[in-house]
Motif scaffolding. Sequence first.
Motif: not given
Lengths: 222, 205, 252, 66
Positions: A221-222, B11, B51-52, B54, C87, C153, C155
């Motif tokens: 979902l990000e 993104r 959305l975490p 950056e 992360n 993507d 990541r």
Amino acid sequence: MLKIVSAVIGRDLKLAMRRQADIVSALFFFIIVVSLFPLGIGPEPDLLRKLAPGVLWVAALLATMLSLPRLFADDHRDGTLEQLALAPHPLGLVVTGKVIAHWLVSGLPLALIAPVLGIQFDLSADALLVLTGAILLGTPALSGIGAIGAALTLGLRGGGVLLSLLVLPLYIPVLIFGAGAVDATVTGLGGEGHLSLLAAITFASVGFAPWATAAALKIALE
Amino acid sequence: MLEADNLECVRGERRLFAGLNFKLEGGELLYLQGRNGAGKTSLLRMLIGLLPPEAGEIRWRGMAIDKLADEFRADLCYLGHLNAIKEELTPLENLLAAARLADEILSEDDAIDALEQVGLAGREDLACKYLSQGQKRRVALARLVTEKRPLWILDEPFVALDVAAVDWLAGIISGHLQRGGLAVMTTHQLVNIPAGQVRELRIGG
Amino acid sequence: MKDRFNLYRFASPATFYPLAGTLIPYFAAISVIFGLAGLYLGMLVAPTDFQQGEGYRIIFIHVPASWMSMFIYLVMAFWAAIGLAFNTRLSGMMAQALAPTGALMAFLSLWTGALWGKPMWGAWWVWDARLTSELILLFLYIGYMALTAAIDDARRADKAGGLLLLVGVVNVPIIYFSVKWWNTLHQGSSVNLTKSSMAETMLWGMLLMAMCFWMYSIAVALMRVRTIMLERERNTDWVKAELGGQVAGGKK
Amino acid sequence: MIHWNSFADFLAMGGYGFYVWGSFGATALIMAIEPIMVARNRKTTITRLQRQMRAETRAENRNTAE
């Protein structure tokens, strides 16, 4: 806590009832695959009895796989998955509800129809009982582990094939103990050991898998 | 109440924005502006916690939203550009199911009232797949009436609405602001919101 | 605070890239040295095994390949855990760089296992717990690579792949024990691996070969991770500087 | 210390030659090909990235010239 789980189950069951074709087609797939085997390997009752557990279980795995890609895909496409993730509860609980609902519409029907198909393979009454019990015990694990794969492949091209590649290897213990329970009953050894291991696997995966699935959904979902 | 501190968004390999700050108090509305692909939707998804970022932090009532988790989400109503309604269910069922999942207590009568407000009277029992695009959007908007949440995050809420509905929505939003609520939204058509402090934030230059 | 800073500095691709570049030749050289020593001991000096004749010499590559296939998976899962917890950018790249080598090791283990099994047990393949788990491990590697390749993507690919690795690492032992248990019930096909006491030269040869495989895997993975870094970080200044001086004029 | 009497003995591996050399051959092949593939992949990646970078630089120069 129970409220959210039952809310999700209620919603998913209602949706499934509006779209019965999906349930019925997975069930028919199971019936047809199982019925093809005797035609392929011949009608000797001894051989059929020996093969029955494996055939029924492999067909059950494949039938479960058939319904997995849609577990989250529909909700993802129309945006309800986002709203589920935004519900004021841990996402793992929401997923638990979805897994239970998936089992109710995909696993439970298999367990109910399995004894009828077992008769085609000349299984004894004992073996039929154990077969039903094993499928009842094992299919929740299939839904739980499958949910992880469904969440990981959410929204990907060729997700269905990839999903089977990821999930089928993880189904092996369920297959071994599920088929083993019936096999042991057929050969007179008693299937209790297999059944309790199957229960342990189901217990562990239904407890653990929703949280892994929730993590995978958050990534998607990000 | 809602505070963004030094947010950065990446993104793919593109840095969409960095060092973004704002502070929003009760009764204030924040318009997000910027060309396509500037990161408006990404910022909204950061604000709702999906959305975490950056770098940087988002705070609600002075606490980081990822720490608050459920508590933050209980204060939040989000409308994305997807309607989040189920085609197989009727508008009424959709609304009731959404309320149950969001932990709201919603009686059937209140739900029918809300659907009447958004102009769907008489269509409560028709499966959503038979509704037009604009009507589906109205079903989604009905949640703004039924859910009593202080923070509204709206992604292009005016899209696919006719003039009457746009006016209705503008009224609803200003009522929300008057009650001390907060709203953040993106929109291409600038709509006059009668009440409340309106602020603008342009992202991506 | 200072430690944190250093850790992040080490984990930053800009620092790691040149470091990996200088280390690769050393690992490659050590691998060749260990390999030559191991082959000398294993193939030329070690005596005949009294049970298996000369055929046992396959273990000098079969055992190291099997070890490495499992070890690499564990290392990938370790990187995955680090990546999901902190992360860090580097961890996902490391996991992706290791995967093809791990898959090749699993393949080699199966291939040499089959070639060993045929003369020893009379069958190319038996449904033994070790063989089956190794096969599943190969599937897990392929699944990981297919999943990360399917996600555009980078990541998201790292995170999803990492999660899959962690799920896999929990499952491998379960699969191993379930197959083992299943095998003890189906007597007929079970295989007894009678371990004769190994001569010292045999053991040394095997350990040297294992070191050779280990160093080889590190060298290849470092080579691969350098390419992945360039690809992923192609918009950063350090990659532009790395790729040639012509950036100077074009920089804003 | 050398265990073998002749090179032919060494090749025959006591009758297991096919299996032993099949294993070692496959391993040698893979360990030779994998680094070559990785190195080649690296080379093509670098040339591709350099080409991209040049194209971007040209585009930027054009923009500033306008």
